[in-house]
Structure formats: structure tokens, C-alpha cells
Write an enzyme that holds these catalytic residues in place. Structure first.
Site, PDB file in Angstrom:
ATOM      1  N   THR A   1     -10.056  -4.002  -5.437  1.00  0.00           N
ATOM      2  CA  THR A   1     -10.564  -4.931  -4.419  1.00  0.00           C
ATOM      3  C   THR A   1      -9.558  -5.018  -3.283  1.00  0.00           C
ATOM      4  OG1 THR A   1      -9.621  -6.764  -5.682  1.00  0.00           O
ATOM      5  CG2 THR A   1     -11.976  -6.353  -5.964  1.00  0.00           C
TER       6      THR A   1
ATOM      7  N   HIS B   1     -13.907  -2.982 -17.206  1.00  0.00           N
ATOM      8  CA  HIS B   1     -12.957  -2.918 -16.091  1.00  0.00           C
ATOM      9  C   HIS B   1     -11.995  -1.736 -16.143  1.00  0.00           C
ATOM     10  CE1 HIS B   1     -13.652  -6.616 -13.805  1.00  0.00           C
ATOM     11  NE2 HIS B   1     -14.048  -7.137 -14.935  1.00  0.00           N
TER      12      HIS B   1
ATOM     13  N   LYS C   1     -10.015  -5.543   0.887  1.00  0.00           N
ATOM     14  CA  LYS C   1      -9.333  -6.578   1.689  1.00  0.00           C
ATOM     15  C   LYS C   1      -8.649  -5.941   2.901  1.00  0.00           C
ATOM     16  CE  LYS C   1      -8.707  -9.198  -2.540  1.00  0.00           C
ATOM     17  NZ  LYS C   1      -7.831  -9.386  -3.708  1.00  0.00           N
TER      18      LYS C   1
ATOM     19  N   LYS D   1      -0.056  -3.308  -5.343  1.00  0.00           N
ATOM     20  CA  LYS D   1      -0.914  -3.369  -6.535  1.00  0.00           C
ATOM     21  C   LYS D   1       0.014  -3.355  -7.738  1.00  0.00           C
ATOM     22  CE  LYS D   1      -3.004   0.259  -4.822  1.00  0.00           C
ATOM     23  NZ  LYS D   1      -4.353  -0.199  -4.782  1.00  0.00           N
ATOM     24  N   ARG D   2      -0.531  -3.550  -8.945  1.00  0.00           N
ATOM     25  CA  ARG D   2       0.348  -3.483 -10.124  1.00  0.00           C
ATOM     26  C   ARG D   2       1.079  -2.144 -10.159  1.00  0.00           C
ATOM     27  NH1 ARG D   2      -3.902  -5.417 -12.673  1.00  0.00           N
ATOM     28  NH2 ARG D   2      -4.346  -3.429 -13.668  1.00  0.00           N
TER      29      ARG D   2
ATOM     30  N   LYS E   1      -1.633   4.325 -10.682  1.00  0.00           N
ATOM     31  CA  LYS E   1      -1.724   3.926  -9.265  1.00  0.00           C
ATOM     32  C   LYS E   1      -0.905   4.888  -8.379  1.00  0.00           C
ATOM     33  CE  LYS E   1      -3.482  -0.377 -10.172  1.00  0.00           C
ATOM     34  NZ  LYS E   1      -4.821  -0.828  -9.767  1.00  0.00           N
TER      35      LYS E   1
END
Length: 833
Positions: A668, A369, A672, A560-561, A566
Site C-alpha cells: 500500500t 496476505h 501512497k 518498508k519492513r 523487499k
């Protein structure tokens, strides 16, 4: 009180939600009242909303239980191959509505609660975020005999509070009112051993003088979509055995002995937040072994007994285990399944080593992952020696045989041997868990095509060269039941009216929407649904954040985290640039934006917490500037979680997926947003690459460096200061952060963040800044043309077929587990068999 249903509502109640038959509604009301009678606390005369919620949940659960029992009977009769999905965390989400959707009960429950004078939405809001996962939903919907295994954490991932702009963690006590969906199964309790020592005897190896902790299973039903199949998620809770340390009783230590029980039970107390940073905590290693040891005992028990009509153990020959059992290791956290299965086979079942190793490899498969080096698990050998001494011996033996093979293939290549070893030498000897997973599995997969390529070409290149046939790709997916039908029923209905309802089971059918890209009525319907979702979410924001939202502004969302890779900081630089431009030319017709950023920072991650403080500080300045007005608002969404995602995602116009190319495994969230009609601004990273392929790159806003550009920049050397000196708007924004413009009472507050961006930024924020800003200008220009914007939205929705978790799981089943998915519906409990 619920609002009466309008004619339009009734017209829309086609079977995407399930028909509300008169008998159904009457039965539901009767059962609801029965449950209410028994759940109501007797010394209260008035029921609370929570009483109503529990009565409804138990009523819906009644419809599950018969199907659940029949499904297990069906598996014992058919004796199919079973897949066991091992994960240390199943992401949270509510169960009630998802169950109603999958059992086609939603309309009947709506009608029944309305007739009882209750509001369904209010009842759903009572439910805590519980455990659910897209993959388990798809396994049940595809008729696979599947079991999810994990830990029943007493406290889930923390609740996030924002206090004066800072993240504060609060315990997520999600079990405090009980959980109506789970069932304790004490009859399947299993012992798990820790510590002790190893004896090598004539009868074989024995692990003795261990401390025992009991694993108590709790089962949660996982219903498939309208096929009457209900699979099981089994979560283990740690319990101290009755005789735990009670030998101390003789010396008067009874009270202390009882108190010490807590140490055993701490194993299932709290979920470690996964923030892509590995911390070698003993309790975490205990959790990883605890779930694996309990699960493997359960798997072998079920394998031995799984022959219909027999009460004796019928399968004593474990060589057929891989024909009946597939174990999927979700990340390296359950990696100990490999040495534990070896221990059970060799020490307990007396299987010879070579045969046991062949069984293990054919049974286990590993999903990677992350490619971030700091996230890969490397456990100190000393910790293993103390906690799991037998497993350390087994890992050493696996490594000895593995390196023997490598040195035969590459004689004299000592560098390669040291790179490929399961044991990393250094100041502290460590076990590389990813290497253990690769060596002990027959399949290794990444979760997006670009991620799987990176694994083969860089991170695990040596292993790929030795066993190329092991490596596969399985692009992630999401379940359309939860992420469209449930969270965005309006859009689900509009799509069903055009192409029928079969797309809910076969998302590829969304391609048919391409026929309606120029259909004015369909364009209007899609835009109208989006606007309704935005109005609803704007009301939610105003109630929670006391900020006046312009519902016709573009809802620009990054949730997101919070993590440097990110690149929430790149988003911040865009906000500041936009703010400066509006201030410079206040009379220009700017495209209004409401920019929302949400996510949790791991409790010990200082930089991530500073990023949250920066976002909230920028919001304080921007939101209170009268010159800017409602053309730009910045909101940090507190406590982002599944239930909040279900509100945000249907309302978003723009989805920010802006990680540095080569760092995001898949994502993911990006899928969405795409399915719910948001356009993506993103780099060519993770699943964005395949989204651009499916929808057409011209229908996404792609910017920035590609993986090969990032690699080239690494070779050349990334010099952030040169960008800072060359790009005036970037310099202005950075100077404002550094100079205290956004933190006037603490001018030096963000100096560490600025120092990191200027001198230690592994994720190269400045390198992508100019292209990102240009791309955002294209976004703003298109948003001014609602019709063209919505056409692009339709292209995106039509391209979502690939991103169904049903497709992902079908590929796992056929290409890794050796199982065939089925859309067969089994008989319901009240049908004749």
C-alpha cells in the site's frame, strides 16, 4: 507561537479542511479552556504542551461522542447486517488530525488554537502513534455497520534506535500518558478459557478445569468522512480474574498467587512484529485465541440482542447468523474463529454439526496476505492439545469430513489428500492454518490481482480446483483522507481548485486531471507543492541527522519492513554503483540524489539487521566523501512509522518498489507515494501491475523479471556467480562490500551477506541488477527535465482512483459480505431526528 495566517492561506481555506465559522471557533475555545481546567494537574500552575494536547483532543472528542451514540442507536433501529473485521494488528497512526478532517473541524481548531496563542503542529506532535486503519475509515465513510476487533497491546511495535549503525529496539510504551480516544467498557468484559480437558457426556461435550482470563474491551471511535457516522474499534485487554490462583492462599502462597496474575495479563502486553516469518510461540497462540474468543462472544451477544426496543434476547435461532453477521479474517492470525464458532454453536448452543458448519462457512471469509512459505502459520498439534484441547478435536473432525469429500472427488489420489489435509504429518505434526481458513470460509481473496492469481495457480491450487467459486481478488487501497487531505493539504487544495472537492469521497474523479496534463499553471502548482514539501522535509532531516541535504536533489525513497524479499540490497548495489561512477568521472553533470531507506527489522532476524548496518555503513562513506559532495547522500531513516510516513511520502520524488516478481502480495506504500506525486521504479509485482495499467506503463519505471521469468529461472537454476563474473560494475560493488571498503575497521563484517547473495539468494538480486541500473539511468535523465517529470507525476495522480480503500471496501461489501455501501448522511446529534 503560531505564525499569522497570510491572505493566501486564508484564500486556500476552502472546505477541504472545513470552514472556520465564528460560532465554531468561540465554542471550541470555551470547551478547550474547560477541558484544560479539568486536565491540568492541580499542583502545577503552568500548563505543559501535553496538557494543551489533551485539552484539544478532549474538545474534538466531544464532537465525536454524540455522533458515536447516535450511530449505534441508528444501527439498533435499522438492524443492518454487521461486518466484523478481525486483525491481530491495526497499523498505528495519530487520531487527532484525522478526526478533525473527517468532522470538518480542522480550520476551526486551527483558528481557535491560534487565537489562544498555541501552535497546532506542536500540539499534534505530542500525540503518540495510536491505532487506525484505512479499511475502518472507509467502512465508516461508506455507512457500513462495521466493527474492528483486535488486541489493546500495552506495548506497540518497538521503537527503533540506530546506534553505531545497528538497530537497537526500545519498548514503545504508547499508553504511558493515557489515550484520550479510548473508553474502557468493563460492562462487556468476557471470560476466555485456556488449558483444561474435554469431557464427552450424555449432555454433550464439556471443556472443563480451564484457566480463565478476562477480556476487558476498550472502544475507540472511528469517524466516517462528514457523514456523522462513527463506528467502533474494540480492542481487548487481558485481565486476571479476582480469584486467580488464590486457592494457594490457604498454603501461604498469597504473594505468589498475586504475582502470577501477570502471566494472565501478559497476553495483551506486546505486539509481535509481523516480519513474514512464523514463530510458533505459545504466547502468540494465546493472543490469537484470546481475541477470537472474546470477539465471538461479543458478536453472538449483539446478534441475539440486536432488535430495537426489546430488552429480551429475541434471536435464539442462530441459523440466521450469516444474514446479520459477516466475519472477515485478516490473514491467518484470527483463523481460530472457525473452530471457536463451531464450539460455541455445537457445544454451547446445541446446534447439530452439519447445520453449524453451514453457518460458519457462510459467516466467515479469509484474506490471504502472503505467499512466502515461511510466513504461513503451522501450529504444532502438541501445543494445541495442551492449550486448546477442544479446538484440536474440532479441527480433527473438520479435517476428517473435508478429506472424506476430497477422496470422493479424487478416489485413490493419496498425494492430493496429503497436500490438502489441515494436518501436516512429519517429525512434528502441525495444523496448517491457511488450509483451515480456506475450508471454513465462503470467500478467499488475495490483495492484488497478480497475488490472487498466484494463490489460485500455485499456493492453493488444489483448493481452487475443488472450489473455484470461493476465490476472489480484492486489490488493496488507502484512504485519501489520511493519505492526501491530511498529510499533503497543499496538493489536496491544488487538485480541489481544478476539479472540485468531491474526489475526496470518489477518488475516480482524479481522472479529470488528465485534462490539465499540459496546463502550464497546473504543472507549476504541482511542482511548487512538491518543492515546498521537500524543503520542509529537508529541514527535518538536517535537524535529525546532521547531514546537509540538497533540496533540489531527487528524493529517492524506499520505506518498508527490512526483509530480503523487499530487496533493499538491490538498492544498496545501485547506491554503490552510482558512487563509483561519480568517483570515476567527478566532472560529469550527474543528477543529484538523496537516497533514503527506512524500516524496521524484526528483533530476531539477523540478515535484516545486517542489511541495516550495511546501509548505514555505505552512508558513512558516501556522505563524507568530498569528491561526491551533495550529488549523492544516503540516509537510513530511523524508527519508520505512520507519523514519519506522513512527512516523507509528500516529499518523495521516486518510490522504490523493487521486490522480486511474485513475492509482494500488494503493497500500500506504493499507492501512497503515487497519490502524493512520486514516480515509481518497480518490478511487475503486487499492486505495481495495476498501477502501471491505471497510469499507463510508460508513466512508471518498470524493470526486471516478470513472474514467468522468475519461474523459468527457478527451473533452470539461478546461478548468482555467473552474473558476478559477467557484470564488471556488479563485481566491483560486491567486492567492495566483501573486502571491507564500507567497514574498514571490520573488513569481514558483511561476509555473511555477500555469501548469501552469491550462494543462497532466493530473491535473485543479481538477476535484476543490470536492468535496474539501466532503469535508474532513465529516471536520472527524466529528472533533468522538470516539466516532463511533473507531467508524468500528473498522469500518476490521475490514475490513483482505483487505489482508494473506499473502492476496496465497496467490493468486499457487495461481493463477500452481502452488504450495500451508502453515502447517506445521518442526522448530527444537535439536529432534529
Amino acid at each position: 507561537m503560531a505564525k499569522p495566517l497570510t491572505d493566501q492561506d486564508r484564500r486556500k481555506q476552502i472546505s477541504v479542511r472545513g470552514l472556520a465559522g465564528v460560532e465554531n471557533v468561540a465554542d471550541l475555545k470555551t470547551n478547550f479552556n474547560r477541558h484544560l481546567h479539568f486536565t491540568l494537574v492541580k499542583d502545577r500552575n503552568v500548563a505543559t504542551k501535553r496538557d494543551y494536547y489533551f485539552a484539544l483532543a478532549n474538545t474534538v472528542r466531544d464532537h465525536l461522542v454524540g455522533r458515536w451514540i447516535r450511530t449505534q442507536q441508528h444501527y439498533y433501529e435499522k438492524d443492518p447486517k454487521r461486518v466484523y473485521y478481525l486483525s491481530l494488528e491495526f497499523y498505528m497512526g495519530r487520531t487527532l488530525q484525522n478526526t478533525m478532517v473527517n468532522l470538518a473541524l480542522e480550520n476551526a481548531c486551527d483558528e481557535a488554537t491560534y487565537q489562544l496563542g498555541l501552535d497546532m503542529e506542536e500540539l499534534q506532535d505530542i500525540e503518540e502513534d495510536l491505532l487506525i486503519a484505512c479499511f475502518l475509515d472507509s467502512m465508516a465513510s461508506l455507512g457500513l455497520a462495521a466493527y474492528g476487533y483486535g488486541i489493546r497491546y500495552e506495548f506497540g511495535i518497538f521503537n527503533q534506535k540506530i546506534v553505531s549503525g545497528w538497530q537497537v529496539e526500545e519498548a514503545d510504551d504508547w499508553l504511558r500518558y493515557g489515550n484520550p480516544w479510548e473508553k474502557a467498557r468493563p460492562e462487556y468484559m468476557r471470560p476466555v478459557h485456556f488449558y483444561g480437558r474435554v469431557e464427552h457426556t450424555a449432555d454433550g461435550v464439556k471443556w472443563v478445569d480451564t484457566q480463565v482470563v478476562l477480556a476487558l474491551p476498550y472502544d475507540t471511535p472511528v469517524p466516517g468522512y462528514r457523514n456523522n457516522i462513527v463506528n467502533t474499534m474494540r480492542l481487548w485487554s487481558a485481565k486476571a480474574p479476582c480469584d486467580f490462583n488464590l486457592k494457594d492462599f490457604n498454603v501461604g502462597g498469597y504473594i505468589q498467587a498475586v504475582l502470577d496474575r501477570n502471566l494472565a495479563e501478559n497476553i495483551s502486553r506486546v505486539l509481535y512484529p509481523n516480519d513474514n516469518f512464523f514463530e510458533g510461540k505459545e504466547l502468540r497462540l494465546k493472543q490469537e485465541y484470546f481475541v477470537v474468543a472474546a470477539t465471538l462472544q461479543d458478536i453472538i451477544r449483539r446478534f441475539k440482542a440486536s432488535k430495537f426496543g426489546s430488552t429480551e434476547f429475541v434471536r435464539l435461532d442462530l441459523s440466521t447468523l450469516p444474514n446479520k453477521v459477516a466475519i472477515q479474517l485478516n490473514d491467518t492470525h484470527p483463523a481460530l474463529a472457525i473452530p471457536e464458532l463451531m464450539r460455541l454453536l455445537v457445544d454451547i448452543e446445541k446446534v447439530p454439526w452439519e447445520k453449524a458448519w453451514d453457518i460458519v462457512i457462510r459467516t466467515c471469509a479469509y484474506t490471504n496476505h502472503t505467499v512466502l512459505p515461511e510466513a504461513l502459520e503451522r501450529w504444532p498439534v502438541d501445543l494445541f492439545q495442551n492449550l486448546l484441547p477442544r479446538h484440536l478435536e474440532i479441527i480433527y473432525e473438520i479435517n476428517r469430513r473435508h478429506l472424506e469429500r476430497i477422496s470422493k472427488l479424487y478416489p485413490g489420489d493419496t498425494d492430493r489428500i496429503s497436500r490438502m489435509s489441515l494436518i501436516e504429518e512429519g517429525d512434528v505434526k502441525k495444523i496448517n492454518m491457511a488450509h483451515l481458513c480456506i475450508v471454513g470460509s465462503h470467500a478467499v481473496n488475495g490483495v492484488a490481482r497478480i497475488h490472487s492469481d498466484i494463490i489460485k495457480n500455485t499456493v492453493f491450487k488444489d483448493f481452487y480446483e475443488v472450489d473455484p467459486e470461493k476465490f476472489q481478488n480484492k486489490t488493496n487501497g488507502i484512504t485519501p483522507r489520511r493519505w492526501l487531505v491530511m498529510c499533503n493539504p497543499g496538493l489536496a487544495e491544488v487538485i480541489a481548485e481544478k476539479i472540485g472537492e468531491d474526489y475526496i469521497r470518489d477518488l475516480d474523479q482524479l481522472k479529470k486531471l488528465l485534462e490539465f496534463v499540459n496546463d502550464d499553471a497546473f504543472i507549476r502548482d504541482v511542482a511548487k507543492i512538491k518543492q515546498e514539501n521537500k524543503m520542509k522535509f529537508a529541514a527535518h532531516l538536517e535537524a535529525h541527522y546532521k547531514v546537509k541535504i540538497n533540496p533540489s536533489s531527487m528524493f529517492d525513497v524506499q520505506v518498508k519492513r527490512i526483509h530480503e524479499y523487499k530487496r533493499q540490497l538491490l538498492n544498496c548495489l545501485h547506491i554503490i554503483t552510482l558512487y563509483n561512477r561519480i568517483k570515476n568521472e567527478p566532472n560529469k553533470p550527474w543528477t543529484p540524489r538523496t537516497i533514503m531507506i527506512g524500516g524496521k527489522a524484526a528483533p530476531g532476524y539477523h540478515t535484516a539487521k545486517m542489511i541495516i548496518k550495511l546501509i548505514t555503513s555505505i552512508g558513512d562513506i558516501v556522505n563524507n566523501d568530498p569528491v561526491v559532495g551533495d550529488r549523492l547522500k544516503v540516509i537510513f531513516l530511523e524508527n519508520y512509522r505512520v507519523t514519519l510516513a506522513e512527512k516523507i511520502i509528500p516529499a518523495a520524488d521516486l518510490s522504490e518498489q523493487i521486490s522480486t516478481a511474485g513475492t509482494e502480495a500488494s503493497g500500500t506504500g506504493n499507492m501512497k507515494f503515487m497519490l502524493n506525486g512520486a514516480l515509481t521504479i518497480g518490478t511487475m509485482d503486487g499492486a505495481n501491475v495495476e498501477m502501471a495499467e491505471e497510469a499507463g506503463e510508460e508513466n512508471l519505471f518498470i524493470f526486471g523479471m516478470r513472474v514467468h521469468d522468475v519461474e523459468a529461472l527457478d527451473k533452470k537454476g539461478y546461478d548468482a556467480v555467473s552474473y558476478y563474473n559477467r557484470v564488471p560494475e556488479l563485481k566491483q560493488a560486491v567486492d567492495q562490500i566483501a573486502g571491507g571498503f564500507f567497514s574498514p575497521s571490520q573488513p569481514g563484517l558483511f561476509k555473511d551477506l555477500v555469501n548469501m547473495l552469491m550462494h543462497h539468494d532466493r530473491f535473485k538480486v543479481f538477476a535484476d541488477y543490470e536492468d535496474y541500473i539501466r532503469c535508474q539511468e532513465r529516471v536520472s535523465a527524466l529528472y533533468k527535465n522538470p516539466k516532463e517529470w511533473t507531467k508524468m507525476v500528473i498522469h500518476n495522480i490521475a490514475g490513483c482512483g482505483k487505489f482508494s480503500s473506499d473502492r476496496t471496501i465497496s467490493e468486499y461489501a457487495r461481493e463477500i459480505w452481502g452488504m450495500e455501501p451508502s453515502l447517506e448522511k445521518i442526522a448530527a446529534p444537535d439536529d432534529p431526528r
